[in-house]
Design a protein around this motif. Structure first.
Motif, PDB file in Angstrom:
ATOM      1  N   GLY A 104     -26.737  90.053  25.001  1.00  0.00           N
ATOM      2  CA  GLY A 104     -26.918  88.646  26.008  1.00  0.00           C
ATOM      3  C   GLY A 104     -25.627  88.121  26.487  1.00  0.00           C
ATOM      4  O   GLY A 104     -25.709  87.680  27.614  1.00  0.00           O
ATOM      5  N   PHE A 105     -24.541  88.328  25.877  1.00  0.00           N
ATOM      6  CA  PHE A 105     -23.424  87.842  26.247  1.00  0.00           C
ATOM      7  C   PHE A 105     -22.269  88.768  26.880  1.00  0.00           C
ATOM      8  O   PHE A 105     -21.105  88.519  26.945  1.00  0.00           O
ATOM      9  N   ARG A 106     -22.770  90.023  27.161  1.00  0.00           N
ATOM     10  CA  ARG A 106     -22.012  91.014  27.670  1.00  0.00           C
ATOM     11  C   ARG A 106     -21.257  90.541  28.923  1.00  0.00           C
ATOM     12  O   ARG A 106     -20.107  90.850  29.238  1.00  0.00           O
ATOM     13  N   TYR A 107     -21.905  89.830  29.806  1.00  0.00           N
ATOM     14  CA  TYR A 107     -21.383  89.456  30.885  1.00  0.00           C
ATOM     15  C   TYR A 107     -21.505  87.781  31.069  1.00  0.00           C
ATOM     16  O   TYR A 107     -22.445  87.227  30.709  1.00  0.00           O
ATOM     17  N   VAL A 108     -20.224  87.150  31.197  1.00  0.00           N
ATOM     18  CA  VAL A 108     -19.974  86.059  31.086  1.00  0.00           C
ATOM     19  C   VAL A 108     -19.344  85.618  32.427  1.00  0.00           C
ATOM     20  O   VAL A 108     -18.609  86.378  32.924  1.00  0.00           O
ATOM     21  N   THR A 109     -19.087  84.221  32.884  1.00  0.00           N
ATOM     22  CA  THR A 109     -18.599  83.760  33.664  1.00  0.00           C
ATOM     23  C   THR A 109     -16.951  83.137  33.209  1.00  0.00           C
ATOM     24  O   THR A 109     -17.072  82.299  32.501  1.00  0.00           O
ATOM     25  N   LEU A 110     -16.267  83.679  34.025  1.00  0.00           N
ATOM     26  CA  LEU A 110     -14.702  83.078  33.901  1.00  0.00           C
ATOM     27  C   LEU A 110     -14.366  82.289  34.943  1.00  0.00           C
ATOM     28  O   LEU A 110     -14.483  82.401  35.882  1.00  0.00           O
ATOM     29  N   CYS A 111     -13.864  80.833  34.387  1.00  0.00           N
ATOM     30  CA  CYS A 111     -13.651  80.042  35.413  1.00  0.00           C
ATOM     31  C   CYS A 111     -12.138  79.560  35.594  1.00  0.00           C
ATOM     32  O   CYS A 111     -11.462  79.404  34.340  1.00  0.00           O
ATOM     33  N   THR A 112     -11.571  79.618  36.580  1.00  0.00           N
ATOM     34  CA  THR A 112     -10.129  79.313  36.669  1.00  0.00           C
ATOM     35  C   THR A 112      -9.876  78.413  37.963  1.00  0.00           C
ATOM     36  O   THR A 112     -11.108  77.715  38.337  1.00  0.00           O
ATOM     37  N   VAL A 113      -8.644  77.916  38.162  1.00  0.00           N
ATOM     38  CA  VAL A 113      -8.484  76.970  39.300  1.00  0.00           C
ATOM     39  C   VAL A 113      -7.574  77.532  40.249  1.00  0.00           C
ATOM     40  O   VAL A 113      -6.484  78.251  39.682  1.00  0.00           O
ATOM     41  N   ASP A 114      -7.926  77.747  41.574  1.00  0.00           N
ATOM     42  CA  ASP A 114      -6.970  78.218  42.429  1.00  0.00           C
ATOM     43  C   ASP A 114      -5.965  77.461  42.855  1.00  0.00           C
ATOM     44  O   ASP A 114      -5.772  76.119  42.657  1.00  0.00           O
ATOM     45  N   ALA A 115      -4.981  77.839  43.897  1.00  0.00           N
ATOM     46  CA  ALA A 115      -3.797  77.102  44.398  1.00  0.00           C
ATOM     47  C   ALA A 115      -4.181  75.898  44.987  1.00  0.00           C
ATOM     48  O   ALA A 115      -3.370  75.066  44.746  1.00  0.00           O
ATOM     49  N   ALA A 116      -5.267  75.598  45.600  1.00  0.00           N
ATOM     50  CA  ALA A 116      -5.672  74.694  46.373  1.00  0.00           C
ATOM     51  C   ALA A 116      -6.502  73.796  45.241  1.00  0.00           C
ATOM     52  O   ALA A 116      -6.830  72.489  45.391  1.00  0.00           O
ATOM     53  N   GLN A 117      -6.428  74.014  44.000  1.00  0.00           N
ATOM     54  CA  GLN A 117      -6.943  73.058  42.981  1.00  0.00           C
ATOM     55  C   GLN A 117      -8.582  73.093  43.104  1.00  0.00           C
ATOM     56  O   GLN A 117      -9.332  72.339  42.352  1.00  0.00           O
ATOM     57  N   ARG A 118      -9.237  74.183  43.696  1.00  0.00           N
ATOM     58  CA  ARG A 118     -10.374  74.343  43.718  1.00  0.00           C
ATOM     59  C   ARG A 118     -11.035  75.004  42.472  1.00  0.00           C
ATOM     60  O   ARG A 118     -10.409  76.188  42.186  1.00  0.00           O
ATOM     61  N   PRO A 119     -12.009  74.823  41.715  1.00  0.00           N
ATOM     62  CA  PRO A 119     -12.580  75.652  40.812  1.00  0.00           C
ATOM     63  C   PRO A 119     -13.099  77.167  41.318  1.00  0.00           C
ATOM     64  O   PRO A 119     -13.821  77.177  42.581  1.00  0.00           O
ATOM     65  N   GLN A 120     -12.822  78.080  40.634  1.00  0.00           N
ATOM     66  CA  GLN A 120     -13.338  79.514  40.822  1.00  0.00           C
ATOM     67  C   GLN A 120     -14.051  80.036  39.914  1.00  0.00           C
ATOM     68  O   GLN A 120     -13.588  79.846  38.389  1.00  0.00           O
ATOM     69  N   ALA A 121     -15.013  80.784  40.169  1.00  0.00           N
ATOM     70  CA  ALA A 121     -15.742  81.163  38.752  1.00  0.00           C
ATOM     71  C   ALA A 121     -16.247  82.855  39.389  1.00  0.00           C
ATOM     72  O   ALA A 121     -16.729  82.960  40.383  1.00  0.00           O
ATOM     73  N   ARG A 122     -16.453  83.455  38.368  1.00  0.00           N
ATOM     74  CA  ARG A 122     -16.761  85.030  38.583  1.00  0.00           C
ATOM     75  C   ARG A 122     -17.110  85.476  37.162  1.00  0.00           C
ATOM     76  O   ARG A 122     -16.673  85.138  36.094  1.00  0.00           O
ATOM     77  N   ILE A 123     -18.063  86.620  37.322  1.00  0.00           N
ATOM     78  CA  ILE A 123     -18.656  87.398  36.294  1.00  0.00           C
ATOM     79  C   ILE A 123     -17.527  88.323  35.659  1.00  0.00           C
ATOM     80  O   ILE A 123     -17.167  89.029  36.538  1.00  0.00           O
ATOM     81  N   VAL A 124     -17.273  88.356  34.429  1.00  0.00           N
ATOM     82  CA  VAL A 124     -16.546  89.522  33.888  1.00  0.00           C
ATOM     83  C   VAL A 124     -17.436  90.048  32.668  1.00  0.00           C
ATOM     84  O   VAL A 124     -18.196  89.353  32.114  1.00  0.00           O
ATOM     85  N   VAL A 125     -16.745  91.117  32.381  1.00  0.00           N
ATOM     86  CA  VAL A 125     -17.466  91.908  31.160  1.00  0.00           C
ATOM     87  C   VAL A 125     -16.689  91.619  29.955  1.00  0.00           C
ATOM     88  O   VAL A 125     -15.494  91.759  29.884  1.00  0.00           O
ATOM     89  N   LEU A 126     -17.354  91.096  28.624  1.00  0.00           N
ATOM     90  CA  LEU A 126     -16.705  91.019  27.579  1.00  0.00           C
ATOM     91  C   LEU A 126     -16.399  92.498  26.993  1.00  0.00           C
ATOM     92  O   LEU A 126     -17.459  92.965  26.557  1.00  0.00           O
ATOM     93  N   ARG A 127     -15.146  92.685  26.827  1.00  0.00           N
ATOM     94  CA  ARG A 127     -14.864  94.063  26.260  1.00  0.00           C
ATOM     95  C   ARG A 127     -14.652  93.950  24.635  1.00  0.00           C
ATOM     96  O   ARG A 127     -14.728  94.834  24.077  1.00  0.00           O
ATOM     97  N   GLU A 128     -13.708  92.712  24.085  1.00  0.00           N
ATOM     98  CA  GLU A 128     -13.500  92.580  22.796  1.00  0.00           C
ATOM     99  C   GLU A 128     -13.637  91.420  22.288  1.00  0.00           C
ATOM    100  O   GLU A 128     -13.518  90.383  23.096  1.00  0.00           O
TER     101      GLU A 128
END
Length: 189
Positions: free
Chosen positions: A24-48
């Motif tokens: 169930g949690f193999r694909y999670v959303t990673l949230c960062t902040v870009d240079a313009a201080q806007r939130p960014q989110a994308r799916i990543v694969v949990l490897r370990e």
């Protein structure tokens, strides 16, 4: 269920996800902040997952915007939801990024299967392409390795939220830099 059991169950789900591609949690959303201080989110694969040290590991292309965002601000949030278990996990913490040439990236690259390695061939993530990708298109394994990065999140907190028909449960856990539990509490859902 007590707080200790609730926390252990949450980390057990993450351990399962790192070990199993259909968890169930193999694909999670990673949230960062870009240079313009806007939130960014994308799916990543949990490897370990290291449940004792409270660490999660992901792989990425070092040319990707998220790599640059994490280099500028290593504070991130990872959000996952397992529909089957009706469980939401939100982890906050600091990432450490290991690029090609580092021992961690080299050792991880060597262990990757060929089909995973080839995902790092081609142009930079997010750039416009002139044509659709061709089946089997490759620019060579050495090129892919130079683009490969490992991201390790050291969690400083875990917000676990269990949805139920009655009496939803939610708890917050705070961790020291070495992963030791510092504080925990039930919180309102």
């Amino acid at each position: 269920m007590d707080l200790r059991s609730f926390e252990a169950a949450a980390w057990a789900r993450l351990m399962e996800a790192a070990a199993g591609p259909h968890a169930g949690f193999r694909y999670v959303t990673l949230c960062t902040v870009d240079a313009a201080q806007r939130p960014q989110a994308r799916i990543v694969v949990l490897r370990e997952c290291d449940d004792e040290r409270r660490m999660l590991t992901f792989h990425t292309d070092v040319r990707s915007p998220k790599w640059q965002e994490m280099a500028a601000n290593p504070q991130v949030t990872v959000l996952g939801y397992c529909h089957e278990r009706r469980l939401q996990l939100r982890l906050a913490g600091q990432v450490h990024c290991y690029a090609a040439g580092s021992e961690i990236a080299r050792n991880t690259w060597r262990a990757l299967p060929p089909h995973t390695r080839q995902t790092y061939n081609g142009g930079p993530p997010g750039e416009v392409r002139a044509t659709a990708p061709l089946a089997g298109e490759s620019t060579g394994p050495e090129t892919g390795e130079s683009r490969f990065g490992v991201v390790i999140l050291q969690a400083s907190s875990l917000d676990a939220y269990q949805l139920q028909r009655n009496d939803n449960q939610r708890a917050l856990f705070r961790y020291a830099a070495d992963g030791v539990l510092q504080a925990s509490a039930w919180i309102n859902p």
